[in-house]
Design a protein around this motif. Structure first.
Motif, PDB file in Angstrom:
ATOM      1  N   GLU A   1       0.849  -1.218  -0.068  1.00  0.00           N
ATOM      2  CA  GLU A   1      -0.194  -0.114   0.119  1.00  0.00           C
ATOM      3  C   GLU A   1       0.732   1.267   0.001  1.00  0.00           C
ATOM      4  OE1 GLU A   1      -2.824  -0.169  -0.458  1.00  0.00           O
ATOM      5  OE2 GLU A   1      -3.436  -2.215  -0.343  1.00  0.00           O
ATOM      6  N   LEU A   2       0.251   2.167  -0.562  1.00  0.00           N
ATOM      7  CA  LEU A   2       0.906   3.528  -0.732  1.00  0.00           C
ATOM      8  C   LEU A   2       0.687   4.241   0.499  1.00  0.00           C
ATOM      9  CD1 LEU A   2       2.355   6.072  -2.081  1.00  0.00           C
ATOM     10  CD2 LEU A   2       0.088   6.737  -3.146  1.00  0.00           C
ATOM     11  N   ASN A   3       1.763   4.678   1.304  1.00  0.00           N
ATOM     12  CA  ASN A   3       1.617   5.063   2.809  1.00  0.00           C
ATOM     13  C   ASN A   3       2.111   6.647   2.895  1.00  0.00           C
ATOM     14  OD1 ASN A   3       3.874   3.930   2.713  1.00  0.00           O
ATOM     15  ND2 ASN A   3       3.897   3.139   4.905  1.00  0.00           N
ATOM     16  N   ASP A   4       2.439   7.187   1.795  1.00  0.00           N
ATOM     17  CA  ASP A   4       3.016   8.160   1.776  1.00  0.00           C
ATOM     18  C   ASP A   4       2.015   9.331   1.387  1.00  0.00           C
ATOM     19  OD1 ASP A   4       4.089  10.988   1.084  1.00  0.00           O
ATOM     20  OD2 ASP A   4       6.112   9.968   0.030  1.00  0.00           O
ATOM     21  N   ALA A   5       1.248  10.094   2.744  1.00  0.00           N
ATOM     22  CA  ALA A   5       0.200  10.840   2.240  1.00  0.00           C
ATOM     23  C   ALA A   5       0.247  11.940   1.255  1.00  0.00           C
ATOM     24  CB  ALA A   5      -0.259  11.684   3.649  1.00  0.00           C
ATOM     25  N   GLU A   6       1.652  12.488   0.965  1.00  0.00           N
ATOM     26  CA  GLU A   6       1.823  13.587  -0.010  1.00  0.00           C
ATOM     27  C   GLU A   6       1.613  12.966  -1.272  1.00  0.00           C
ATOM     28  OE1 GLU A   6       5.452  15.652   1.132  1.00  0.00           O
ATOM     29  OE2 GLU A   6       4.313  16.740   2.891  1.00  0.00           O
ATOM     30  N   ASP A   7       2.258  11.846  -1.467  1.00  0.00           N
ATOM     31  CA  ASP A   7       2.474  11.265  -2.792  1.00  0.00           C
ATOM     32  C   ASP A   7       0.861  10.708  -3.348  1.00  0.00           C
ATOM     33  OD1 ASP A   7       2.653   9.662  -5.083  1.00  0.00           O
ATOM     34  OD2 ASP A   7       4.105   8.135  -4.196  1.00  0.00           O
ATOM     35  N   GLN A   8       0.126  10.377  -2.388  1.00  0.00           N
ATOM     36  CA  GLN A   8      -1.258   9.723  -2.255  1.00  0.00           C
ATOM     37  C   GLN A   8      -2.160  10.944  -2.786  1.00  0.00           C
ATOM     38  OE1 GLN A   8      -3.255   6.669  -2.032  1.00  0.00           O
ATOM     39  NE2 GLN A   8      -3.759   8.155  -3.765  1.00  0.00           N
ATOM     40  N   ALA A   9      -1.828  12.440  -2.332  1.00  0.00           N
ATOM     41  CA  ALA A   9      -2.554  13.452  -2.646  1.00  0.00           C
ATOM     42  C   ALA A   9      -2.169  13.729  -4.051  1.00  0.00           C
ATOM     43  CB  ALA A   9      -2.051  14.662  -1.706  1.00  0.00           C
ATOM     44  N   GLU A  10      -0.795  13.688  -4.580  1.00  0.00           N
ATOM     45  CA  GLU A  10      -0.578  13.885  -5.622  1.00  0.00           C
ATOM     46  C   GLU A  10      -1.285  13.198  -6.913  1.00  0.00           C
ATOM     47  OE1 GLU A  10       3.501  13.864  -5.999  1.00  0.00           O
ATOM     48  OE2 GLU A  10       3.855  15.729  -4.692  1.00  0.00           O
ATOM     49  N   ARG A  11      -1.383  11.712  -6.543  1.00  0.00           N
ATOM     50  CA  ARG A  11      -1.866  10.887  -7.430  1.00  0.00           C
ATOM     51  C   ARG A  11      -3.543  10.945  -7.556  1.00  0.00           C
ATOM     52  NH1 ARG A  11       0.735   4.854  -6.756  1.00  0.00           N
ATOM     53  NH2 ARG A  11       2.827   5.657  -5.728  1.00  0.00           N
ATOM     54  N   PHE A  12      -4.239  11.299  -6.452  1.00  0.00           N
ATOM     55  CA  PHE A  12      -5.528  11.588  -6.524  1.00  0.00           C
ATOM     56  C   PHE A  12      -5.739  12.858  -7.188  1.00  0.00           C
ATOM     57  CE2 PHE A  12      -6.792   9.995  -2.106  1.00  0.00           C
ATOM     58  CZ  PHE A  12      -7.440   8.762  -2.676  1.00  0.00           C
ATOM     59  N   MET A  13      -4.931  13.886  -7.169  1.00  0.00           N
ATOM     60  CA  MET A  13      -4.930  14.988  -8.195  1.00  0.00           C
ATOM     61  C   MET A  13      -4.951  14.591  -9.652  1.00  0.00           C
ATOM     62  SD  MET A  13      -5.845  17.389  -6.317  1.00  0.00           S
ATOM     63  CE  MET A  13      -5.527  18.760  -7.465  1.00  0.00           C
ATOM     64  N   ALA A  14      -3.910  13.737  -9.883  1.00  0.00           N
ATOM     65  CA  ALA A  14      -3.860  13.184 -11.257  1.00  0.00           C
ATOM     66  C   ALA A  14      -5.128  12.614 -11.659  1.00  0.00           C
ATOM     67  CB  ALA A  14      -2.657  12.278 -11.429  1.00  0.00           C
ATOM     68  N   GLN A  15      -5.704  11.851 -10.872  1.00  0.00           N
ATOM     69  CA  GLN A  15      -6.887  11.060 -11.360  1.00  0.00           C
ATOM     70  C   GLN A  15      -8.144  12.113 -11.381  1.00  0.00           C
ATOM     71  OE1 GLN A  15      -7.954   7.386 -10.978  1.00  0.00           O
ATOM     72  NE2 GLN A  15      -5.827   7.642 -11.908  1.00  0.00           N
ATOM     73  N   VAL A  16      -8.134  13.209 -10.523  1.00  0.00           N
ATOM     74  CA  VAL A  16      -9.135  14.177 -10.736  1.00  0.00           C
ATOM     75  C   VAL A  16      -8.782  14.780 -12.226  1.00  0.00           C
ATOM     76  CG1 VAL A  16     -10.043  16.636  -9.949  1.00  0.00           C
ATOM     77  CG2 VAL A  16      -9.230  14.832  -8.344  1.00  0.00           C
ATOM     78  N   ALA A  17      -7.701  15.063 -12.489  1.00  0.00           N
ATOM     79  CA  ALA A  17      -7.197  15.548 -14.032  1.00  0.00           C
ATOM     80  C   ALA A  17      -7.973  14.669 -14.977  1.00  0.00           C
ATOM     81  CB  ALA A  17      -5.871  15.555 -14.340  1.00  0.00           C
ATOM     82  N   GLU A  18      -7.834  13.301 -14.738  1.00  0.00           N
ATOM     83  CA  GLU A  18      -8.264  12.271 -15.801  1.00  0.00           C
ATOM     84  C   GLU A  18      -9.668  12.425 -15.979  1.00  0.00           C
ATOM     85  OE1 GLU A  18      -6.868  10.065 -17.821  1.00  0.00           O
ATOM     86  OE2 GLU A  18      -4.921  10.767 -17.315  1.00  0.00           O
TER      87      GLU A  18
ATOM     88  N   ASP B   1     -11.687  15.203 -14.967  1.00  0.00           N
ATOM     89  CA  ASP B   1     -11.930  16.168 -15.726  1.00  0.00           C
ATOM     90  C   ASP B   1     -11.954  16.080 -17.332  1.00  0.00           C
ATOM     91  OD1 ASP B   1     -12.663  17.390 -13.540  1.00  0.00           O
ATOM     92  OD2 ASP B   1     -10.852  18.402 -13.229  1.00  0.00           O
ATOM     93  N   ALA B   2     -11.029  15.242 -17.479  1.00  0.00           N
ATOM     94  CA  ALA B   2     -10.651  15.229 -19.322  1.00  0.00           C
ATOM     95  C   ALA B   2     -11.670  14.099 -19.866  1.00  0.00           C
ATOM     96  CB  ALA B   2      -9.508  14.511 -19.298  1.00  0.00           C
ATOM     97  N   GLY B   3     -12.692  13.515 -18.868  1.00  0.00           N
ATOM     98  CA  GLY B   3     -13.691  12.661 -19.507  1.00  0.00           C
ATOM     99  C   GLY B   3     -13.625  11.262 -19.055  1.00  0.00           C
ATOM    100  N   ASP B   4     -12.722  10.990 -18.348  1.00  0.00           N
ATOM    101  CA  ASP B   4     -12.574   9.566 -17.855  1.00  0.00           C
ATOM    102  C   ASP B   4     -13.613   9.339 -16.639  1.00  0.00           C
ATOM    103  OD1 ASP B   4     -11.993   6.909 -16.715  1.00  0.00           O
ATOM    104  OD2 ASP B   4      -9.777   7.240 -16.786  1.00  0.00           O
ATOM    105  N   ASP B   5     -14.824   8.757 -16.967  1.00  0.00           N
ATOM    106  CA  ASP B   5     -15.813   8.663 -15.742  1.00  0.00           C
ATOM    107  C   ASP B   5     -15.583   7.417 -14.666  1.00  0.00           C
ATOM    108  OD1 ASP B   5     -16.389   6.479 -17.348  1.00  0.00           O
ATOM    109  OD2 ASP B   5     -18.358   7.208 -17.815  1.00  0.00           O
ATOM    110  N   GLU B   6     -14.431   6.806 -15.045  1.00  0.00           N
ATOM    111  CA  GLU B   6     -13.758   5.843 -14.134  1.00  0.00           C
ATOM    112  C   GLU B   6     -12.776   6.194 -13.213  1.00  0.00           C
ATOM    113  OE1 GLU B   6     -13.023   2.240 -16.018  1.00  0.00           O
ATOM    114  OE2 GLU B   6     -14.988   1.689 -16.830  1.00  0.00           O
ATOM    115  N   ALA B   7     -12.033   7.224 -13.529  1.00  0.00           N
ATOM    116  CA  ALA B   7     -11.284   7.766 -12.595  1.00  0.00           C
ATOM    117  C   ALA B   7     -11.459   7.905 -11.007  1.00  0.00           C
ATOM    118  CB  ALA B   7     -10.524   9.236 -13.228  1.00  0.00           C
TER     119      ALA B   7
END
Length: 501
Positions: free
Chosen positions: A426-443, A445-451
């Motif tokens: 498991e990813l247990n780096d809170a800052e890394d996790q926040a960045e990956r969540f933001m990348a998913q949000v960008a996906e 916003d780009a139209g990926d309804d499974e992100a």
């Protein structure tokens, strides 16, 4: 008049006759649907206890038994009823003949009498005392063959269970599989817990959720797509080993391997990594095969339209399970692909285009590699295999590899070309996790309804500190499909999702 129209008309006539019989019962004294009879014996238990006795021994013993079940056959002086364990014959005495003649196939009766054995060696219960418990208003089907009837079997599972004993066996096996998993995990100090099925933020997987509205809170809510983020919150809270056998819901397509609601096992172990979970999974599945199925050689068959076996494959759970990375598996099954090209985004895109794999401009190298893997490798993974080192791009919750940050410490488990499990450190780096969540949000916003959505509370939980942890999900439905040699997920779901009639 066509046969299609004739059959419903004939059935309606039979139903009408049965309703007349029911009306006659209503006009008699006493309850129409009595509920005082208590069967003391089951069909298979009687066969196990007395099947080896001779006809003469049973006549001398004069064992009085009581059974109950559904009438499924009537032949001269003998009838047969079916209970939860199987079938047993009844002998119609002279006094019982009027009662027997009044019965229809499907009626549920209670019988008490002496246990005997026929000249052919079959056990039967003499109908000394008898009672109609439930009048069946609909006739049982004569046969179940063909696509149209297969559809009816799924829609009317209650009839399917009556008519096809092997279907009952499938669901008994399913229950035993779940029971074994519980016993195994409990024995390894895991705690079974329950997490919300109705969530304000759907998380733990990349999938399109079902949306509903909570009137009192006046907010939209989601049926869970996975329990993962809640289970890891519990590990943060100090439960080092937790699991949940849960129902998940994903608003996606239907297929032989997909149903909008399905059952998953998810479990998390603190102070462990994905190698530990591969070891645990291999041990658990091997023991499950031994104890529930009775063998570690699991057979899979392909049948033609007439139900004849045209291909048979055996998956060996005895040998150590193979472990190979995504990258190496692509090279193994595609000897014409060069490692240098696969490791380069432009080269990988060229490989995908050659394989007629549609790509999106926003995808990076990791996603392109996974598309190539799914197209050329996944369906060829027959024997138990762990595919490891999934790209970070497609693993937003998994821990990056310490030696190669392009990939994560993640595996998926395959048998017979089917993905059965998914696990990772498991990813247990809170800052890394926040960045990956933001990348998913960008996906998204780009139209990926499974992100994934951004889950601020989960990030906050990680900020309190998640110990080094490994977690895994196992698809119970697909596992049961494998163990029962079932070609469709509908065969292992008692009530699969279907379009309304």
């Amino acid at each position: 008049m066509s046969n299609d129209n004739q059959q419903p008309q004939d059935e309606n006539k039979l139903i009408a006759v049965r309703r007349e019989k029911l009306q006659a019962l209503r006009e008699q004294d006493g309850p129409t649907f009595p509920n005082a009879f208590r069967p003391e014996h089951k069909s298979q238990a009687l066969k196990d206890a007395f099947g080896e006795k001779s006809k003469e021994e049973l006549e001398e013993a004069k064992n009085i038994v009581s059974v109950a079940g559904r009438v499924v056959a009537s032949r001269g002086a003998f009838m047969a009823i079916q209970d939860v364990e199987g079938r047993i014959q009844l002998y119609v005495t002279k006094a019982a003949r009027p009662f027997a003649k009044s019965l229809d196939l499907g009626d549920i009766v209670g019988i008490k009498g002496e246990l005997h054995k026929s000249g052919k060696g079959d056990l039967y219960v003499q109908m000394d005392e008898y009672e109609l418990l439930t009048k069946s208003l609909r006739p049982l089907p004569d046969k179940f063959h063909g696509l149209a009837d297969q559809e009816m079997r799924y829609r009317q599972r209650y009839v399917d269970l009556i008519a096809n004993p092997d279907v009952r066996d499938t669901f008994v096996t399913r229950s035993k599989v779940v029971q074994f998993i519980r016993t195994y995990l409990n024995g390894n100090d895991f705690l079974e817990v329950e997490t919300p099925m109705l969530q304000a933020i759907p998380g733990g997987a990349s999938a399109k959720p079902f949306i509903t509205h909570h009137n009192a809170l006046d907010i939209d809510m989601y049926l869970r797509i996975a329990p993962e983020l809640y289970l890891k919150r519990l590990v943060v809270g100090g439960f080092d080993r937790v699991y949940e056998i849960n129902r998940n819901f994903r608003n996606e397509g239907l297929s032989t391997r997909h149903n909008p609601e399905f059952t998953m096992l998810e479990f998390y172990q603190a102070y462990a990594d994905y190698n530990d979970l591969m070891d645990l999974t291999e041990d658990m599945l091997r023991k499950l095969c031994e104890e529930v199925i009775g063998t570690t050689q699991i057979k899979s068959t392909v049948k033609n339209g007439e139900g004849e076996v045209v291909q048979e494959t055996t998956y060996d759970f005895t040998k150590p399970f193979r472990r190979i990375s995504v990258f190496d598996s692509i090279l193994h099954f595609n000897p014409d692909i060069k490692a240098e090209a696969l490791a380069d985004e432009a080269g990988a895109r060229q490989i995908a285009e050659h394989l007629d794999i549609p790509l999106k401009d926003s995808w990076g190298l990791g996603k392109v590699q996974i598309e190539i893997f799914e197209k050329t490798v996944e369906h060829r993974l027959d024997d138990p295999t762990f595919i490891t080192e999934y790209p970070t791009e497609v693993s937003p919750l998994a821990r990056r590899s310490d030696t190669n940050p392009f990939v994560t410490d993640r595996f998926e488990f395959f048998v017979g070309g089917r993905e059965i499990a998914n696990g990772f450190s498991e990813l247990n780096d809170a800052e890394d996790q926040a960045e990956r969540f933001m990348a998913q949000v960008a996906e998204k916003d780009a139209g990926d309804d499974e992100a994934m959505h951004y889950d601020a509370d989960y990030v906050r939980a990680l900020e309190y500190g998640l110990p080094p942890t490994a977690g895994q999900g196992i698809g119970i439905d697909r596992l049961v499909m494998l163990l029962t040699d079932s070609p469709s997920i509908r065969d292992v779901l008692l009530f699969p999702a279907m379009r309304p009639e």
